[in-house]
Write an enzyme that holds these catalytic residues in place. Structure first.
Site, PDB file in Angstrom:
ATOM      1  N   THR A 127       0.822  -1.205   0.000  1.00 54.69           N
ATOM      2  CA  THR A 127       0.000   0.000   0.000  1.00 54.69           C
ATOM      3  C   THR A 127       0.856   1.255   0.000  1.00 54.69           C
ATOM      4  OG1 THR A 127      -1.574   1.275   1.352  1.00 54.69           O
ATOM      5  CG2 THR A 127      -0.091  -0.185   2.516  1.00 54.69           C
ATOM      6  N   ASP A 128       0.285   2.348  -0.519  1.00 51.57           N
ATOM      7  CA  ASP A 128       0.991   3.632  -0.483  1.00 51.57           C
ATOM      8  C   ASP A 128       1.095   4.195   0.934  1.00 51.57           C
ATOM      9  OD1 ASP A 128      -1.667   4.382  -0.107  1.00 51.57           O
ATOM     10  OD2 ASP A 128      -1.736   5.755  -1.812  1.00 51.57           O
ATOM     11  N   GLU A 129       0.318   3.652   1.862  1.00 49.35           N
ATOM     12  CA  GLU A 129       0.331   4.172   3.226  1.00 49.35           C
ATOM     13  C   GLU A 129       1.667   3.961   3.931  1.00 49.35           C
ATOM     14  OE1 GLU A 129      -3.167   3.748   5.655  1.00 49.35           O
ATOM     15  OE2 GLU A 129      -4.347   3.113   3.924  1.00 49.35           O
ATOM     16  N   TYR A 151      -1.501  -0.180  11.037  1.00 44.01           N
ATOM     17  CA  TYR A 151      -1.692  -0.911   9.783  1.00 44.01           C
ATOM     18  C   TYR A 151      -0.544  -0.640   8.821  1.00 44.01           C
ATOM     19  CZ  TYR A 151      -3.119  -1.421   4.928  1.00 44.01           C
ATOM     20  OH  TYR A 151      -3.129  -1.716   3.586  1.00 44.01           O
ATOM     21  N   LYS A 155       2.433  -3.152   7.235  1.00 42.76           N
ATOM     22  CA  LYS A 155       2.677  -3.371   5.806  1.00 42.76           C
ATOM     23  C   LYS A 155       4.112  -2.978   5.422  1.00 42.76           C
ATOM     24  CE  LYS A 155       0.317  -4.651   3.046  1.00 42.76           C
ATOM     25  NZ  LYS A 155       0.063  -6.036   2.540  1.00 42.76           N
TER      26      LYS A 155
END
Length: 324
Positions: A127-129, A151, A155
Site C-alpha cells: 500500500t501507499d500508506e 496498519y 505493511k
C-alpha cells in the site's frame, strides 16, 4: 502454470481471481489457480461465485500464518500473488496485534514456504500508506518509508521482509504499492461502500475532520491489471507504485457520491478526526508505466457511477454484511 493467490476471497484478491479466470489478461492463463483464504469477516465465498464452477479453481480455507498449510499448498506453484492482509486503519488503531501477526508473520511464513518450494515468482501486494503523508508532489518507489498507523507500519514491515528474502536468497520477489482502491465487492466498512450504502438507505455519512484529506483513487480493475503486469514482467527485487491518477479530498469524494445517489449536504455528519490521519497520499506511477506499459483505464467519474450501480443492484451481497 500454477498460481497461488492468498486472500483471494477478499475485495482485491477476488477481483484478480475473477479477472484471471475470466480471460481478462490474454497470455496469463493458469492451468490451476489456488485461493488460500482464512475467510475472516472480509473474506467471502460469494466474491468468487462468478467463477466458482471453473475447474481450474481450487479454494482452500487456511491461515497464511500456519506453516503446515503453507507447506501443503506451496509445492508445484509457479507464482504467488500475496493479497492476504488485515487492512482497515481504524481497526489497527483499536488493536494492532492481529495486524502484526497477519501482515508481518504471515508474509514471512509465505516467503519461507515459497523459498523451500522453489517458487518461481512472488508478488507482494502492499500500500501507499507505507510512505506516510506528503504535502506536495508524489512518492517515487525509493522514497523512505514513514508509516503513521499500526496498519501502515505492519505493511512496511512486510515489505522489508519481502525485500530481504530477495536480497538474502535471490528470490524473484516484486512489491506493489497501490493507492486507495474502490469498486464492486468491497467490504462496507471502507469509505466508498459505507457511504454509498448509507446514502441509499437514507442515512447520514460520517466525514472525518475538515474533510480535506486527499487520496488518489484507483479502480480495482486497474489495480489488478497492474498486478498482473508485475507478475508477468516485473523485475526481481523491485517496487512498483500503482495509482489511479485522480486525487480527491474526502469532501470532494463525498460530494460526488451525494450527487450520484440524489442526496444533499444534509446527509453529511461531521465526526472527530481519526488519530494520526495522514493528510495526503500521492504515488508516482512513472516506473510501472515506462517499464511495463501500465495505464489506468477507468476514469473516476464513470468508476464511481458504476460502483454505486453495483451496490444498488446487489443488496443481497452487502446487507447481511452490514447487519452482521
Amino acid at each position: 502454470m500454477r498460481v497461488l493467490v492468498t486472500g483471494g476471497a477478499g475485495f482485491i484478491g477476488s477481483n484478480f481471481v475473477r479477472a484471471v479466470l475470466g480471460g481478462r489478461y490474454p497470455g496469463f492463463e493458469p492451468d490451476e489457480l489456488v485461493v488460500l483464504d482464512k475467510f475472516t469477516y472480509a473474506g467471502n465465498r460469494a466474491n468468487l461465485a462468478p467463477v466458482a464452477e471453473d475447474e481450474r479453481l481450487r479454494v482452500v480455507r487456511g491461515d497464511i500464518c500456519d506453516p503446515a498449510i503453507v507447506k501443503q499448498e506451496m509445492p508445484g506453484t509457479d507464482l504467488v500473488v500475496h493479497f492476504a492482509a488485515e487492512s482497515h486503519v481504524d481497526r489497527s488503531i483499536a488493536g494492532a496485534a492481529e495486524f502484526v501477526q497477519t501482515n508481518v508473520v504471515g508474509t514471512q511464513t509465505l516467503l519461507q514456504g515459497a523459498l523451500e518450494a522453489e517458487v518461481g515468482r512472488f508478488v507482494h501486494v502492499s500500500t501507499d500508506e507505507v510512505y506516510g503523508s506528503i504535502d506536495e508532489g508524489s512518492w517515487p518507489e525509493d522514497h523512505p518509508l514513514a508509516p503513521n498507523s499500526p496498519y501502515a507500519a505492519s505493511k512496511a514491515s512486510s515489505d522489508l521482509i519481502a525485500r530481504a528474502f530477495h536480497i538474502t536468497h535471490g528470490m524473484h520477489v516484486s512489491i506493489t504499492r497501490c493507492s486507495n482502491n474502490y469498486g464492486p465487492y468491497q467490504y462496507p466498512e471502507k469509505v466508498i461502500p459505507l457511504f454509498v450504502t448509507n446514502l441509499m438507505d437514507g442515512h447520514q455519512v460520517p466525514l472525518y475532520g475538515d474533510g480535506l484529506n486527499v487520496r488518489d483513487w484507483l479502480h480495482v480493475d486497474d489495480h489488478c491489471a497492474g498486478i498482473q503486469l508485475v507478475a508477468r514482467h516485473g523485475r526481481p527485487g523491485e517496487v512498483y507504485n500503482i495509482g489511479g491518477g485522480t486525487e480527491l479530498t474526502n469532501r470532494d469524494l463525498t460530494t460526488r457520491l451525494l450527487e450520484i445517489t440524489g442526496r444533499d449536504e444534509s446527509a453529511i455528519r461531521p465526526v472527530a478526526d481519526r488519530k494520526a490521519h495522514d493528510r495526503r497520499y500521492s504515488v508516482d506511477i512513472t516506473k510501472i508505466s515506462a517499464e511495463l506499459g501500465y495505464r489506468p483505464q477507468v476514469g473516476v467519474e464513470q468508476g464511481l457511477r458504476d460502483t454505486v450501480a453495483w451496490y444498488r443492484d446487489n443488496r443481497s451481497w452487502w446487507e447481511p454484511l452490514k447487519a452482521g
